[in-house]
Design a protein around this motif. Sequence first.
Motif, PDB file in Angstrom:
ATOM      1  N   ASP A 175       4.623   0.692  11.402  1.00  0.00           N
ATOM      2  CA  ASP A 175       5.228   0.225  12.649  1.00  0.00           C
ATOM      3  C   ASP A 175       5.177  -1.298  12.749  1.00  0.00           C
ATOM      4  OD1 ASP A 175       6.032   2.474  14.658  1.00  0.00           O
ATOM      5  OD2 ASP A 175       4.246   3.207  13.658  1.00  0.00           O
ATOM      6  N   PHE A 176       4.095  -1.890  12.223  1.00  0.00           N
ATOM      7  CA  PHE A 176       3.979  -3.339  12.293  1.00  0.00           C
ATOM      8  C   PHE A 176       5.079  -4.008  11.484  1.00  0.00           C
ATOM      9  CE2 PHE A 176       2.555  -7.588  11.797  1.00  0.00           C
ATOM     10  CZ  PHE A 176       1.758  -7.846  12.907  1.00  0.00           C
ATOM     11  N   MET A 177       5.322  -3.523  10.269  1.00  0.00           N
ATOM     12  CA  MET A 177       6.360  -4.107   9.426  1.00  0.00           C
ATOM     13  C   MET A 177       7.721  -4.022  10.114  1.00  0.00           C
ATOM     14  SD  MET A 177       4.836  -2.415   5.966  1.00  0.00           S
ATOM     15  CE  MET A 177       6.327  -2.539   4.985  1.00  0.00           C
ATOM     16  N   ALA A 178       7.978  -2.883  10.787  1.00  0.00           N
ATOM     17  CA  ALA A 178       9.238  -2.733  11.511  1.00  0.00           C
ATOM     18  C   ALA A 178       9.310  -3.707  12.687  1.00  0.00           C
ATOM     19  CB  ALA A 178       9.391  -1.294  12.001  1.00  0.00           C
ATOM     20  N   SER A 179       8.162  -3.922  13.369  1.00  0.00           N
ATOM     21  CA  SER A 179       8.174  -4.766  14.564  1.00  0.00           C
ATOM     22  C   SER A 179       8.471  -6.229  14.262  1.00  0.00           C
ATOM     23  CB  SER A 179       6.835  -4.649  15.303  1.00  0.00           C
ATOM     24  OG  SER A 179       5.850  -5.519  14.778  1.00  0.00           O
ATOM     25  N   ILE A 180       8.153  -6.665  13.042  1.00  0.00           N
ATOM     26  CA  ILE A 180       8.413  -8.071  12.698  1.00  0.00           C
ATOM     27  C   ILE A 180       9.612  -8.230  11.759  1.00  0.00           C
ATOM     28  CG2 ILE A 180       5.998  -8.715  13.045  1.00  0.00           C
ATOM     29  CD1 ILE A 180       5.665  -8.779   9.997  1.00  0.00           C
ATOM     30  N   ASN A 181      10.321  -7.118  11.517  1.00  0.00           N
ATOM     31  CA  ASN A 181      11.508  -7.129  10.652  1.00  0.00           C
ATOM     32  C   ASN A 181      11.194  -7.510   9.209  1.00  0.00           C
ATOM     33  OD1 ASN A 181      13.058  -6.446  12.882  1.00  0.00           O
ATOM     34  ND2 ASN A 181      13.624  -8.567  13.322  1.00  0.00           N
ATOM     35  N   MET A 182      10.015  -7.088   8.711  1.00  0.00           N
ATOM     36  CA  MET A 182       9.684  -7.370   7.319  1.00  0.00           C
ATOM     37  C   MET A 182      10.678  -6.642   6.409  1.00  0.00           C
ATOM     38  SD  MET A 182       6.080  -6.869   5.239  1.00  0.00           S
ATOM     39  CE  MET A 182       5.190  -8.140   6.139  1.00  0.00           C
ATOM     40  N   ARG A 183      11.149  -7.323   5.387  1.00  0.00           N
ATOM     41  CA  ARG A 183      12.240  -6.806   4.565  1.00  0.00           C
ATOM     42  C   ARG A 183      11.719  -5.959   3.406  1.00  0.00           C
ATOM     43  NH1 ARG A 183      16.259 -11.694   3.229  1.00  0.00           N
ATOM     44  NH2 ARG A 183      17.299  -9.964   2.169  1.00  0.00           N
ATOM     45  N   THR A 184      11.187  -4.793   3.741  1.00  0.00           N
ATOM     46  CA  THR A 184      10.759  -3.848   2.720  1.00  0.00           C
ATOM     47  C   THR A 184      10.718  -2.462   3.320  1.00  0.00           C
ATOM     48  OG1 THR A 184       9.009  -3.232   1.157  1.00  0.00           O
ATOM     49  CG2 THR A 184       8.309  -4.199   3.258  1.00  0.00           C
ATOM     50  N   LEU A 185      10.887  -1.446   2.484  1.00  0.00           N
ATOM     51  CA  LEU A 185      10.774  -0.055   2.910  1.00  0.00           C
ATOM     52  C   LEU A 185       9.567   0.620   2.273  1.00  0.00           C
ATOM     53  CD1 LEU A 185      14.541   1.029   2.719  1.00  0.00           C
ATOM     54  CD2 LEU A 185      13.197   0.552   4.772  1.00  0.00           C
ATOM     55  N   VAL A 186       8.769  -0.141   1.531  1.00  0.00           N
ATOM     56  CA  VAL A 186       7.588   0.414   0.864  1.00  0.00           C
ATOM     57  C   VAL A 186       6.348  -0.083   1.595  1.00  0.00           C
ATOM     58  CG1 VAL A 186       6.347   0.664  -1.308  1.00  0.00           C
ATOM     59  CG2 VAL A 186       8.843   0.420  -1.324  1.00  0.00           C
ATOM     60  N   VAL A 187       5.735   0.781   2.368  1.00  0.00           N
ATOM     61  CA  VAL A 187       4.594   0.392   3.196  1.00  0.00           C
ATOM     62  C   VAL A 187       3.396   0.043   2.322  1.00  0.00           C
ATOM     63  CG1 VAL A 187       2.964   1.157   4.954  1.00  0.00           C
ATOM     64  CG2 VAL A 187       5.373   1.802   5.111  1.00  0.00           C
ATOM     65  N   GLY A 188       2.885  -1.167   2.523  1.00  0.00           N
ATOM     66  CA  GLY A 188       1.698  -1.596   1.796  1.00  0.00           C
ATOM     67  C   GLY A 188       1.974  -2.470   0.599  1.00  0.00           C
ATOM     68  N   GLU A 189       3.227  -2.533   0.177  1.00  0.00           N
ATOM     69  CA  GLU A 189       3.570  -3.383  -0.957  1.00  0.00           C
ATOM     70  C   GLU A 189       4.213  -4.676  -0.464  1.00  0.00           C
ATOM     71  OE1 GLU A 189       2.745  -3.257  -3.912  1.00  0.00           O
ATOM     72  OE2 GLU A 189       2.158  -1.187  -4.330  1.00  0.00           O
ATOM     73  N   GLN A 190       4.214  -5.675  -1.326  1.00  0.00           N
ATOM     74  CA  GLN A 190       4.781  -6.966  -0.964  1.00  0.00           C
ATOM     75  C   GLN A 190       6.309  -6.852  -0.826  1.00  0.00           C
ATOM     76  OE1 GLN A 190       2.676  -9.527  -0.301  1.00  0.00           O
ATOM     77  NE2 GLN A 190       1.093  -8.017  -0.751  1.00  0.00           N
ATOM     78  N   PRO A 191       6.887  -7.498   0.176  1.00  0.00           N
ATOM     79  CA  PRO A 191       8.334  -7.422   0.351  1.00  0.00           C
ATOM     80  C   PRO A 191       9.057  -8.175  -0.773  1.00  0.00           C
ATOM     81  CG  PRO A 191       7.364  -8.992   1.892  1.00  0.00           C
ATOM     82  CD  PRO A 191       6.224  -8.289   1.226  1.00  0.00           C
ATOM     83  N   PRO A 192      10.197  -7.670  -1.226  1.00  0.00           N
ATOM     84  CA  PRO A 192      10.967  -8.366  -2.253  1.00  0.00           C
ATOM     85  C   PRO A 192      11.275  -9.794  -1.822  1.00  0.00           C
ATOM     86  CG  PRO A 192      11.859  -6.174  -1.867  1.00  0.00           C
ATOM     87  CD  PRO A 192      10.842  -6.409  -0.799  1.00  0.00           C
ATOM     88  N   GLY A 193      11.104 -10.725  -2.751  1.00  0.00           N
ATOM     89  CA  GLY A 193      11.364 -12.131  -2.463  1.00  0.00           C
ATOM     90  C   GLY A 193      10.129 -12.906  -2.080  1.00  0.00           C
ATOM     91  N   TYR A 194       9.035 -12.192  -1.732  1.00  0.00           N
ATOM     92  CA  TYR A 194       7.784 -12.875  -1.396  1.00  0.00           C
ATOM     93  C   TYR A 194       6.958 -12.961  -2.670  1.00  0.00           C
ATOM     94  CZ  TYR A 194       4.120 -14.503   1.752  1.00  0.00           C
ATOM     95  OH  TYR A 194       3.197 -15.269   2.420  1.00  0.00           O
TER      96      TYR A 194
END
Length: 313
Positions: free
Chosen positions: A160-179
């Motif tokens: 839910d946290f990743m969704a709330s800040i619009n983090m660009r990934t669909l894999v919970v717990g892994e680094q977002p692509p581009g980071y």
Amino acid sequence: MLRSRRSVLAVPGSNPRFVEKARGLPVDEVFLDLEDAVAPLAKEEARRNVVAALREGGWDGKTVAVRVNDLATQWAYKDVIEVVEGAGDRLDCLILPKVQDPTEVVWLDTLLTQIEKAMGYEPGRIGIEAQIENARGLVNADAIAGSSGRLETLVFGPADFMASINMRTLVVGEQPPGYEEGDAYHYILMRLLMAARTHDLQVIDGPYLQIKDVDGFRRAARRSAALGYDGKWVLHPLQVDAANEVFSPPQDDYDRAELILDAYEHYTTVEKRGAAMLGDEMIDEASRKMALVVAAKGRAAGLKRTTRFSPEG
């Protein structure tokens, strides 16, 4: 109260088969879930299942919790009332999800107190775990951590946290692509850690959703364990052993911590020295504080000493 929470197993309250299997798993804490793991039409039946599971027992050696629905829903107040009135004497903690403001924890504390008085339970015995799952909750983490004497842990809710800040990934717990540099979760984890430790609370990392990727789980667990986290949620039996291992101090470290505590006690009380040597290491008050942390984690994890302090040795 220091409870061991190296591994915290999430179990859908609507699935009796999963509940039964959870009794036999070597986890430190089990929580029976009434929130995200339960469909809206199954909420009422899940409450009854959870009360029955708590009353049946079989949870010896485990901390037992229930995650109720969040305060924005129509289910939260009945979750608390029915579960605590039905099986509050078998319950260690309630987990409150999506906490954004300290008043939400105060609400739960107040309701628990009313139920305890009505049922004749020991006042204040049932603890609270606050799950932080969005940006507002993180910004208010300090106030949330200090909101109730019942509060035992802060819990990071990554999906839910990743969704709330619009983090660009669909894999919970892994680094977002581009980071590509550093750790995208470092600030969040440290922010919760600081708030928790300021108020002498434990702090628990959230789940890793790729349940068959044990190496990935272990990698994520090591990241938060290295910062000082007390444990991590597990969603599958495959993750249990990894969590218990990662969040337990190595035997050598635990033995060393106990030796430091014994030596410090001896040299400061018997020989009345403020600092001394233990082997090749100087020990002082700072050493004692560091050793207390490792020793407490080892004891909570059930480790046994293999060495004993001797002033001559």
